[in-house]
Design an enzyme around this catalytic site. Structure first.
Site, PDB file in Angstrom:
ATOM      1  N   GLU A   1       5.630   1.731  -3.831  1.00  0.00           N
ATOM      2  CA  GLU A   1       3.940   2.289  -3.566  1.00  0.00           C
ATOM      3  C   GLU A   1       3.375   0.909  -3.160  1.00  0.00           C
ATOM      4  O   GLU A   1       3.246   0.015  -3.815  1.00  0.00           O
ATOM      5  CB  GLU A   1       3.493   2.983  -4.497  1.00  0.00           C
ATOM      6  CG  GLU A   1       4.330   4.124  -4.837  1.00  0.00           C
ATOM      7  CD  GLU A   1       3.664   5.195  -6.097  1.00  0.00           C
ATOM      8  OE1 GLU A   1       2.712   4.606  -6.566  1.00  0.00           O
ATOM      9  OE2 GLU A   1       4.350   6.022  -6.379  1.00  0.00           O
TER      10      GLU A   1
ATOM     11  N   GLU B   1       1.004  10.074   1.453  1.00  0.00           N
ATOM     12  CA  GLU B   1       0.670  11.088   0.553  1.00  0.00           C
ATOM     13  C   GLU B   1      -0.830  11.357   0.623  1.00  0.00           C
ATOM     14  O   GLU B   1      -1.486  10.302   0.181  1.00  0.00           O
ATOM     15  CB  GLU B   1       1.549  10.543  -0.824  1.00  0.00           C
ATOM     16  CG  GLU B   1       0.881  11.683  -2.023  1.00  0.00           C
ATOM     17  CD  GLU B   1       1.676  11.656  -3.267  1.00  0.00           C
ATOM     18  OE1 GLU B   1       2.531  10.623  -3.420  1.00  0.00           O
ATOM     19  OE2 GLU B   1       1.584  12.327  -4.109  1.00  0.00           O
TER      20      GLU B   1
ATOM     21  N   ASP C   1      10.382   9.267  -8.089  1.00  0.00           N
ATOM     22  CA  ASP C   1      10.029   9.235  -9.682  1.00  0.00           C
ATOM     23  C   ASP C   1       8.939  10.201 -10.212  1.00  0.00           C
ATOM     24  O   ASP C   1       8.910  10.488 -11.092  1.00  0.00           O
ATOM     25  CB  ASP C   1       9.379   7.739  -9.862  1.00  0.00           C
ATOM     26  CG  ASP C   1       8.129   7.487  -9.070  1.00  0.00           C
ATOM     27  OD1 ASP C   1       7.821   8.381  -8.328  1.00  0.00           O
ATOM     28  OD2 ASP C   1       7.381   6.542  -9.293  1.00  0.00           O
ATOM     29  N   SER C   2       8.960  11.227  -9.114  1.00  0.00           N
ATOM     30  CA  SER C   2       8.305  12.490  -9.758  1.00  0.00           C
ATOM     31  C   SER C   2       9.240  13.041 -10.708  1.00  0.00           C
ATOM     32  O   SER C   2       8.645  14.118 -11.490  1.00  0.00           O
ATOM     33  CB  SER C   2       8.099  13.547  -8.523  1.00  0.00           C
ATOM     34  OG  SER C   2       9.266  13.663  -7.626  1.00  0.00           O
TER      35      SER C   2
ATOM     36  N   ASP D   1      13.372   5.855  -5.421  1.00  0.00           N
ATOM     37  CA  ASP D   1      12.023   5.247  -5.692  1.00  0.00           C
ATOM     38  C   ASP D   1      12.347   3.974  -6.783  1.00  0.00           C
ATOM     39  O   ASP D   1      12.828   4.200  -7.592  1.00  0.00           O
ATOM     40  CB  ASP D   1      11.033   6.248  -6.467  1.00  0.00           C
ATOM     41  CG  ASP D   1      10.214   7.021  -5.755  1.00  0.00           C
ATOM     42  OD1 ASP D   1       9.927   6.530  -4.615  1.00  0.00           O
ATOM     43  OD2 ASP D   1       9.535   7.979  -5.909  1.00  0.00           O
TER      44      ASP D   1
ATOM     45  N   LYS E   1      12.251   3.078  -1.984  1.00  0.00           N
ATOM     46  CA  LYS E   1      10.550   3.235  -1.847  1.00  0.00           C
ATOM     47  C   LYS E   1       9.741   2.538  -2.689  1.00  0.00           C
ATOM     48  O   LYS E   1      10.160   2.555  -3.926  1.00  0.00           O
ATOM     49  CB  LYS E   1      10.362   4.707  -1.741  1.00  0.00           C
ATOM     50  CG  LYS E   1       9.069   5.029  -1.488  1.00  0.00           C
ATOM     51  CD  LYS E   1       8.816   6.298  -1.124  1.00  0.00           C
ATOM     52  CE  LYS E   1       8.719   7.496  -2.189  1.00  0.00           C
ATOM     53  NZ  LYS E   1       7.662   7.305  -3.331  1.00  0.00           N
TER      54      LYS E   1
HETATM   55  O1  KIV Z   1       8.346  10.582  -6.328  1.00  0.00           O
HETATM   56  C1  KIV Z   1       8.186  11.428  -5.474  1.00  0.00           C
HETATM   57  O2  KIV Z   1       8.735  12.732  -5.345  1.00  0.00           O
HETATM   58  C2  KIV Z   1       7.547  11.273  -4.444  1.00  0.00           C
HETATM   59  C3  KIV Z   1       6.938  12.015  -3.366  1.00  0.00           C
HETATM   60  C4  KIV Z   1       5.951  12.659  -3.832  1.00  0.00           C
HETATM   61  C5  KIV Z   1       6.825  11.299  -1.894  1.00  0.00           C
HETATM   62  O3  KIV Z   1       7.289   9.842  -4.266  1.00  0.00           O
END
Ligand code: KIV
Length: 271
Positions: free
Chosen positions: A124, A189, A54-55, A93, A122
């Protein structure tokens, strides 16, 4: 290193292949990916995992944080990356507020896997019940501890987590709980290198570090940071692989090799 042409003939990786890599001490190379063109390059370079992070809220959409990213955004980008996938394992994510309850999480994981083509999702934090529920439904899960970007409005700044003893112990405890709940990978992280080393030694599932030192079982970077694309300041734990590369392909290939050889991250990229 896999020769790029040989990579396209290799069978797609499964989570069991990633666990086997940990067992035999082979480092796992992971990069974020958001579209089919970069996805194809990353896959061809032999990178083991493509993380549709989600970056993308920051590096693709120009948002300040990952908070505005929606499930539909994630499905769209995951589908783009999955179309390019030949060998890499694709993780997507679950974005902010998309796993408020187990059933909501399962519905959104279904979208990422059935419409997006992800092999794993994934999420958090130590959301143990949700991890356990998803695993029971047959959804492969990657945990994420340490700095949790979706909690930025609580945390306040993107900074190292687990420096104090109590905070470190909580991260260790949560890591064990996430493994026990059935997660098969764990992203760490921005945590001190010694803490990530301890967790990586104690867990049987692979850890993938970002700003977590060289002793994690694998490494991940945000693609746009390591290619030095964009105007935002590159985080200290990242490295500009374009600096001494003639092409994007060469930069990705150098990253792949540096992770496999244990050359990246160096001390200067660790806490
Ligand atoms: O969203 C993302 O790119 C991430 C990484 C920084 C691990 O979760």
């Amino acid at each position: 290193m896999n020769h790029p042409e040989a990579v396209s003939r290799l069978k797609p990786l499964s989570v069991n292949d990633l666990i086997a890599m940990k067992r035999r001490g082979e480092k796992i190379a992971c990069l974020t990916a958001y579209d089919a063109s970069f996805g194809a390059m990353i896959d061809k370079a032999g990178i083991d995992i493509m993380l549709v992070g989600d970056s993308l809220g920051m590096v693709i959409q120009g948002q300040q944080t990952t908070v505005p990213v929606t499930v539909d955004d994630m499905v769209y980008h995951t589908r783009c990356v999955s179309r390019a996938r030949r060998r890499s394992f694709v993780i997507a994510d679950l974005p902010f507020l998309s796993y408020t309850t187990s059933v909501v999480a399962a519905k959104n994981a279904a979208k990422l896997m059935q419409q997006g083509g992800a092999q794993m999702v994934k999420l958090e934090g130590a959301r143990i019940e949700i991890v356990s529920f998803l695993v029971d439904q047959g959804v492969p899960v990657c945990g994420h501890l340490g700095l949790l970007p979706q909690s930025i409005n609580y945390v306040g700044e993107y900074t190292v987590q687990g420096k104090e003893r109590a905070a470190a112990e909580k991260i260790i405890e949560d890591a064990h709980k996430i493994e026990l709940a059935g997660a098969q990978l764990l992203v760490l992280e921005c945590v001190p290198a010694h803490l990530a080393k301890q967790i990586s030694t104690e867990l049987t599932i692979p850890t993938i570090g970002i700003g977590a030192g060289v002793d994690c079982d694998g490494q991940v970077l945000v693609l746009y940071d390591m290619l030095a694309i964009g105007t935002a300041k590159r985080p200290r734990f990242s490295k500009n692989f374009m600096h001494d590369a003639e092409s994007i392909e060469a930069a990705i290939s150098n990253y792949h090799q540096s992770v496999k050889d244990g050359q990246f991250p160096a001390l200067e990229h660790s806490f």
